[in-house]
Design a protein around this motif. Structure first.
Motif, short mmCIF file in Angstrom:
data_model
loop_
_atom_site.label_atom_id
_atom_site.label_comp_id
_atom_site.label_asym_id
_atom_site.label_seq_id
_atom_site.Cartn_x
_atom_site.Cartn_y
_atom_site.Cartn_z
N VAL A 409 47.44 -12.41 17.12
CA VAL A 409 47.63 -13.16 15.87
C VAL A 409 48.89 -12.64 15.19
O VAL A 409 49.01 -11.44 14.90
CB VAL A 409 46.41 -13.01 14.94
N GLU A 411 50.33 -14.35 12.35
CA GLU A 411 50.35 -14.68 10.93
C GLU A 411 49.09 -15.47 10.60
O GLU A 411 48.58 -16.23 11.42
CB GLU A 411 51.60 -15.52 10.62
N VAL A 412 48.60 -15.28 9.39
CA VAL A 412 47.43 -16.03 8.93
C VAL A 412 47.80 -16.72 7.62
O VAL A 412 48.37 -16.11 6.71
CB VAL A 412 46.22 -15.10 8.70
N ALA A 417 45.43 -19.57 11.77
CA ALA A 417 46.12 -18.40 12.32
C ALA A 417 47.16 -18.83 13.34
O ALA A 417 46.91 -19.71 14.17
CB ALA A 417 45.10 -17.46 12.97
N TYR A 418 48.33 -18.19 13.28
CA TYR A 418 49.37 -18.43 14.26
C TYR A 418 49.29 -17.34 15.32
O TYR A 418 49.11 -16.16 15.01
CB TYR A 418 50.74 -18.44 13.59
N ARG A 429 49.00 -22.60 16.71
CA ARG A 429 48.16 -22.37 15.55
C ARG A 429 46.72 -22.72 15.91
O ARG A 429 46.48 -23.73 16.58
CB ARG A 429 48.63 -23.21 14.37
N LYS A 433 39.43 -19.05 10.15
CA LYS A 433 39.61 -18.32 8.90
C LYS A 433 39.12 -16.88 8.99
O LYS A 433 39.17 -16.15 8.01
CB LYS A 433 38.88 -19.04 7.77
N LEU A 435 40.20 -14.51 11.20
CA LEU A 435 41.12 -13.63 11.90
C LEU A 435 42.08 -12.99 10.91
O LEU A 435 42.30 -13.49 9.82
CB LEU A 435 41.91 -14.42 12.95
N LYS A 436 42.66 -11.86 11.34
CA LYS A 436 43.68 -11.22 10.53
C LYS A 436 44.88 -10.89 11.42
O LYS A 436 44.78 -10.87 12.65
CB LYS A 436 43.15 -9.95 9.88
N GLU A 437 46.01 -10.69 10.78
CA GLU A 437 47.23 -10.38 11.53
C GLU A 437 47.01 -9.16 12.41
O GLU A 437 46.34 -8.21 12.03
CB GLU A 437 48.39 -10.14 10.57
#
Length: 470
Positions: A409, A411-412, A417-418, A429, A433, A435-437
């Motif tokens: 990941v 970016e969020v 998330a990207y 993408r 919701k 996930l985190k970087e």
């Protein structure tokens, strides 16, 4: 766009639609063409005859918009690089329709198999291009390269030159190259290393079909001649930057270091690719030992290039040192005026300083006006690049729906998330919701639609990696 090649035209139909969507011009209006024809026939009048110097050009073999030619000689312990730059300022009159159109476009826009040029071909690929079919006007920068690789301007003049040969990256033989080029390139690399800079070129992506008929994106590292040629431009641009700083003015190319969040994402990706990266090792040191012939390391280098928010233009500001993080020095763009509007004004300013020690009239205002124009052109290039990559990724992945891939990941945001795939140079993408970087995950390909330039992935689960340890 230069980073994706499509030598067999697999993307042709999609690119045709994309060009129409982005309203990229197919040509120039009649007034601009008429002025270009008149300019092409304008005889040089303020140029010193340097046709006895054995200049050559070194570019992609198919290129015809040749901005630079070079000749190198020994000067005691220094090497003296005579770097000829296409004299676009001689052909384009300020305020003309030709000039106004260049300000509207900003840069040449590239896509696989085509481009939207900054100037009409009769100038950009003929009269102003440093082709070897006759004398051409040029602005010649004489740049001294010391034994430690540091460069300085020795002189700038308008000249008439004649290129002896059009050398191609793909076809040139070592015996064809000027004998001092290798020594000059080594000096420049040594100076880069001393500054803590890294000029390792990201590989080009080339869309091909494998033996099974499946599309694949191959990564083509830059060629040795390409790397040596880049050293010439770097030396000249660094020397012009110092000339501008010494005279308290100019237009600079600036780039910030990747921020802490970007570095954290890169560390996760490096681990997933099996690339060792010591905790005390900085990014530049890591880049120096990457092998662009290795698929994982070449793909990682592309990630590094994407991690920065991008370079921009900045006029001289008293009390501030203009800085380009990748070069680890103050730096300008001044060696490609056939392809970048701003370079024409950098060349003209350096010429005036070299001749008189004074800035040309209106230079400060021009340098304040250029950054937003160049930024708009950069944004167009970014949209074009992203759309071309979306198309290429959809072509690449078509038929692989249902397969799973490792990803990280990057970016969020509000829209999800990207992610960056680990084994393929693909970004996407996903609607999640939770996930985190820097999370290491596995995703499944659900849709690959070249017609709509669309890919869609869904989350499968976490990859076998402790992200917190990176």
């Amino acid at each position: 766009m230069k980073a994706l090649l499509d030598p067999r035209g697999y993307l042709a139909e999609g690119l045709k639609r994309l060009r129409a969507e982005l309203d990229l011009a197919d040509g120039f209006d009649a007034t601009v063409l008429a002025e270009a024809r008149e300019a092409a026939g304008r005889p040089p009048q303020d140029h010193r005859d340097r046709t006895e110097w054995p200049f050559v050009t070194l570019d992609p073999a198919s290129s015809t918009d040749l901005d630079q030619a070079f000749h190198i000689e020994q000067a005691g312990g220094d090497l003296l690089l005579h770097y000829a730059i296409a004299d676009v300022g001689w052909f384009v009159r300020p305020g003309s329709a030709l000039d106004r159109e260049a300000w509207r476009r900003g840069t040449t826009q590239y896509m696989p198999g085509g481009r939207v040029p900054l100037y009409p071909a009769m100038l950009g690929e003929d009269a102003a291009s440093l082709l070897p079919d006759g004398p051409r006007p040029a602005v010649v920068f004489s740049v001294a390269i010391a034994s430690d690789g540091k460069s300085r301007i020795e002189g700038v003049e308008r000249s008439i030159i004649r290129s002896r040969a059009k050398l191609g990256y793909e076809t040139v033989r070592p015996k064809d190259l000027p004998p001092l080029l290798g020594d000059l390139a080594r000096r420049i690399r040594a100076a880069e290393h001393a500054r803590g800079a890294e000029r390792l070129e990201a590989p080009e992506q080339e869309l091909t079909r494998d033996a099974s008929g499946r599309y694949t994106l191959m990564l083509r590292p830059s060629l040795p001649a390409e790397q040596d040629n880049a050293a010439l431009s770097l030396a000249a641009n660094l020397a012009v930057a110092q000339l501008f700083i010494d005279h308290h003015g100019g237009l600079f190319r600036v780039l910030a270091e990747p921020d802490a969040r970007a570095i954290a994402r890169l560390r996760i990706s490096a681990r997933m690719r099996g690339i060792a990266w010591g905790e005390q090792e900085n990014l530049a040191a890591l880049e120096r030992r990457l092998d662009v012939g290795n698929l994982h390391e070449a793909g990682f280098l592309l990630e590094i290039r994407k991690a920065s928010r991008g370079a921009s233009y900045a006029p001289w500001t008293a009390g501030e040192k203009p800085w380009h993080a990748a070069v680890a020095a103050s730096y300008v763009h001044g060696t490609a005026p056939l392809r970048r509007l701003a370079d024409r004004y950098v060349v003209e300013a350096a010429l005036a300083l070299g001749r008189t020690g004074k800035w040309p009239d209106g230079a400060a205002e021009t340098f304040r006006t250029l950054p937003p124009v160049m930024e708009m052109a950069s944004q167009t290039a970014h949209r074009l690049d992203r759309a071309v990559l979306d198309l290429a990724e959809a072509v690449l992945l078509e038929g692989r729906e249902g397969e799973e891939f490792a990803a990280v990941v990057t970016e969020v945001g509000d829209r999800g998330a990207y992610i960056q795939l680990i084994d393929l140079p693909v970004t996407a993408r996903i609607a999640s919701k939770d996930l985190k970087e820097t999370d290491a995950i596995r995703v499944r390909l659900d849709i690959a639609d070249p017609e709509k330039r669309r890919t869609q992935f869904s989350l499968v689960g976490n990859a076998q990696l402790d992200a917190s340890a990176a």
